[in-house]
Design an enzyme around this catalytic site. Structure first.
Site, mmCIF file in Angstrom:
data_model
loop_
_atom_site.group_PDB
_atom_site.id
_atom_site.type_symbol
_atom_site.label_atom_id
_atom_site.label_comp_id
_atom_site.label_asym_id
_atom_site.label_seq_id
_atom_site.Cartn_x
_atom_site.Cartn_y
_atom_site.Cartn_z
ATOM 1 N N ASP A 124 0.832 -1.203 0.000
ATOM 2 C CA ASP A 124 0.000 0.000 0.000
ATOM 3 C C ASP A 124 0.871 1.259 0.000
ATOM 4 O O ASP A 124 1.854 1.339 0.746
ATOM 5 C CB ASP A 124 -0.857 -0.034 1.285
ATOM 6 N N GLU A 166 14.574 -15.364 1.215
ATOM 7 C CA GLU A 166 14.918 -16.387 2.222
ATOM 8 C C GLU A 166 13.928 -17.544 2.159
ATOM 9 O O GLU A 166 14.145 -18.580 2.775
ATOM 10 C CB GLU A 166 14.831 -15.793 3.636
HETATM 11 C C1 GLC Z 1 -4.208 3.022 -0.636
HETATM 12 C C2 GLC Z 1 -5.447 2.167 -0.510
HETATM 13 C C3 GLC Z 1 -6.576 3.052 -0.092
HETATM 14 C C4 GLC Z 1 -6.243 3.663 1.244
HETATM 15 C C5 GLC Z 1 -4.918 4.400 1.191
HETATM 16 C C6 GLC Z 1 -4.405 4.694 2.567
HETATM 17 O O1 GLC Z 1 -4.327 3.937 -1.645
HETATM 18 O O2 GLC Z 1 -5.680 1.505 -1.716
HETATM 19 O O3 GLC Z 1 -7.793 2.361 -0.035
HETATM 20 O O4 GLC Z 1 -7.246 4.550 1.622
HETATM 21 O O5 GLC Z 1 -3.925 3.621 0.576
HETATM 22 O O6 GLC Z 1 -3.965 3.524 3.183
#
Ligand code: GLC
Length: 600
Positions: A223, A302
């Site tokens: 993310d 690993e």
């Molecule tokens: C990413 C995720 C989104 C979230 C953001 C903050 O873009 O896809 O849904 O709100 O990160 O974590």
């Protein structure tokens, strides 16, 4: 170039992810196994036969970790626990075992840019004084205009805005009730950013990776992969922070000649997209993020089996994105250029060309994405007057899409994306042709972007509505058989009824059967590992997109007049709803339709 860590004996390029079709499960909206109106891991396990039958190779699960759900789970309070909303670690293990038994890989979401404010570390930070090791795990700063050295200040440390609206800084209160330091949150106030210069943060995230790898996870979707490192000194910035769109028109600086695959002098890498007005943002796509992914790459190697990482990085241009997938970093990155191209032949052709070239330059597979949990579903976007537009959600008083047109185009776009070499990502429900819920009432909306912008941004709830499985069941069968059904956590629109999976199963011409056929064809012809060349019929200025992948000719008609089927070719799959028995007689490809053709 192959991944250097492919187990011995495996030929280069044969890693499972290189051509995988990955299905994104948004757990709260996929299937509800316990009848509380919220999807869960048991629901996922119950529906694995459906995914296997669909013909996908892997499942990516959005976060199911312990979380106060301020951002639907992207605010993690404990990286090693399953939130009771979604079940338990035992439910995860059972789901993983069953997925593996069915030949499906499982990718979990990793949220390393920020934690929840309810994470133990943030609580410790609040209880500790300025300058303490507890505070150093996050980005705390004194405000501006305070008494020097007091740690106090009446103005935020810089002018950064949150991607979700409002300031990117919030002020904490000292133990005695007096105002104290400020902390950075690029997203919601309940999502404080971690300090990636801190060794403890780095070690903790390595350990989180190992925790899920030890349990058998096949990979991670990372993310906000472009956001972890911030520019030293946290300088002011006048730009508009946005993940998806709203970024100012960018002027692309000329890129220096491409590097050899895997080469690593960050200083010599392609220039970042620079706006005519703003310098690059000081919180996205900083060179330092790549050290983190090289480090994680070593952790993954690993382990036996080819574990992988896919970057969620909204980065331009394609050459900058490709840096996340160099041989010693991640294996894939989402191709948002393709998603942002919309239903526009020239933009789509350009996105295909530049992303194939950029990923080839680092030896990584390209990915193809049309929808996800952050974007308006492509079925709906393509039904708007401007089908290349990218709204931040759609509300009842906004322009409403032409549903039939949008669906026809979405099906055609999907056939294009599934025939391109590389890996494809599907978002749950697109195989049913689900539209965005465009008339959700304001009081049902839960996305923090809606609330933080006081409704100025509609937000992402419309693409997150629980799936319809059975037309004649409460909540369209979102709750799996056997459990008493509570109301789904977001209301479903009436249009979901006829689109329920049970209505499409076995129905010729249905979107579900189209996806099944396209995935089977892709797999039989190994299109994901195929080659790419524009065909003679390719004419994006007239709306025709045509390319060869091995022995298959793909022709997408995004224009305004039917396009002739090239001589000597026969249609073997069409995105239209006509019966398959008509395909062999087709001599024209109608507008808003894609066909696969083979030589007679
Ligand atoms: C990413 C995720 C989104 C979230 C953001 C903050 O873009 O896809 O849904 O709100 O990160 O974590």
């Amino acid at each position: 170039m192959s991944n250097p860590d492919v187990p011995a004996g495996q030929p280069p390029g044969s890693e499972w992810w290189a051509d995988a079709v990955v299905y994104q499960v948004y757990p709260r909206s996929f299937a509800d196994g316990n009848g509380d109106g919220m999807g869960d891991l048991r629901g996922v396990t119950e529906r694995l036969p459906y995914l296997q039958r669909l013909g996908v190779d892997a499942v990516w699960l959005s976060p199911f970790y312990k979380s106060p759900q301020a951002d639907a789970g992207y605010d993690v309070a404990d990286y090693r626990q399953v939130d009771p909303l979604f079940g338990s670690l035992a439910d995860f293990d059972a789901m993983l075992r069953e997925a593996h038994r069915r030949g499906l890989k499982v990718i979990v979401d990793l949220v390393p840019n920020h934690t929840s404010d309810e994470h133990a570390w943030f609580r410790e930070a609040l209880a500790a004084p300025p300058g303490s090791p507890e505070r150093d795990r996050y980005i705390f700063r004194p405000g501006k205009d305070g008494i020097p050295g007091s740690g106090e200040g009446n103005r935020a440390p810089n002018n950064w805005k949150s991607i979700f609206g409002g300031p990117a800084w919030s002020r904490v209160t000292g133990a005695d009730g007096s105002p104290g330091e400020w902390y950075l949150h690029l997203f919601d106030t309940k999502q404080p950013d971690l300090n990636w210069d801190n060794a403890e943060v780095q070690e903790e995230m390595r350990s989180v990776l190992r925790f899920w790898l030890d349990r058998g996870a096949d990979g991670f979707r990372v993310d906000v992969a472009h956001g972890l490192v911030k520019e030293a000194g946290l300088p002011d910035w006048e730009g508009v922070a946005a993940m998806v769109e709203g970024t100012p028109e960018v002027k692309r600086e000329p890129s220096p000649p491409g590097d050899a695959p895997g080469a690593h002098t960050d200083a010599e890498e392609p220039h970042r997209a620079v706006s005519p007005v703003y310098p690059p943002s000081p919180f996205f796509d900083q060179d330092g993020v790549h050290d983190i992914y090289r480090d994680w790459h070593r952790v993954l190697s690993e382990y036996d089996g080819d574990r992988m990482m896919v970057a969620e990085a909204w980065v331009e241009p394609a050459e900058r994105l490709a840096r996340y997938t160099r041989a010693d970093e991640m294996q894939q990155a989402f191709n948002f250029d393709f998603l942002l191209a919309g239903w526009d032949a020239e933009r789509m052709a350009q996105a295909i060309e530049s992303s194939l070239a950029a990923s080839a330059s680092v030896g990584a597979p390209c990915t193809w994405v049309l929808s996800n949990h952050d974007t308006v579903r492509h079925t709906t976007r393509f039904g708007l007057k401007d089908p290349a537009t990218f709204p931040k959600g759609i509300a009842a008083d906004d322009e409403q899409p032409d549903a039939a047109l949008g669906l026809a185009r979405a099906r055609a776009a999907t056939l294009i994306s599934l025939a391109l070499p590389g890996s494809a990502y599907l978002y749950q429900g697109e195989e049913l042709g689900l539209p965005e819920h465009t008339t959700l009432p304001a009081d049902a909306r839960q996305d923090p972007t809606f609330h933080r912008t006081k409704g100025a941004e509609t937000g992402r709830d419309g693409c997150r509505v629980p799936l319809p499985w059975r037309q004649d069941a409460p909540g369209y069968g979102f709750t799996v058989a056997g459990a008493a059904a509570a109301k789904p956590w977001l209301p479903q629109p009436d249009s979901f009824g006829p689109l329920a999976a049970d209505q499409q199963d076995g129905e010729e011409g249905s979107t579900l059967e189209l996806y099944r056929a396209a995935l089977a064809f892709r797999s039989a012809r190994e299109l994901g590992r195929g080659s790419f060349a524009w065909a003679e019929a390719h004419a994006p200025e007239s709306g025709v997109l045509a390319f060869h992948n091995g022995g298959v000719l793909v022709l997408g008609n995004l224009g305004f007049a039917s396009a002739p089927v090239p001589q000597g070719y026969t249609v073997v799959l069409s995105s239209g709803t006509e019966p398959a028995s008509d395909w062999s007689g087709m001599d024209e490809v109608p507008v808003d339709c894609t066909v696969y053709l083979t030589k007679d």
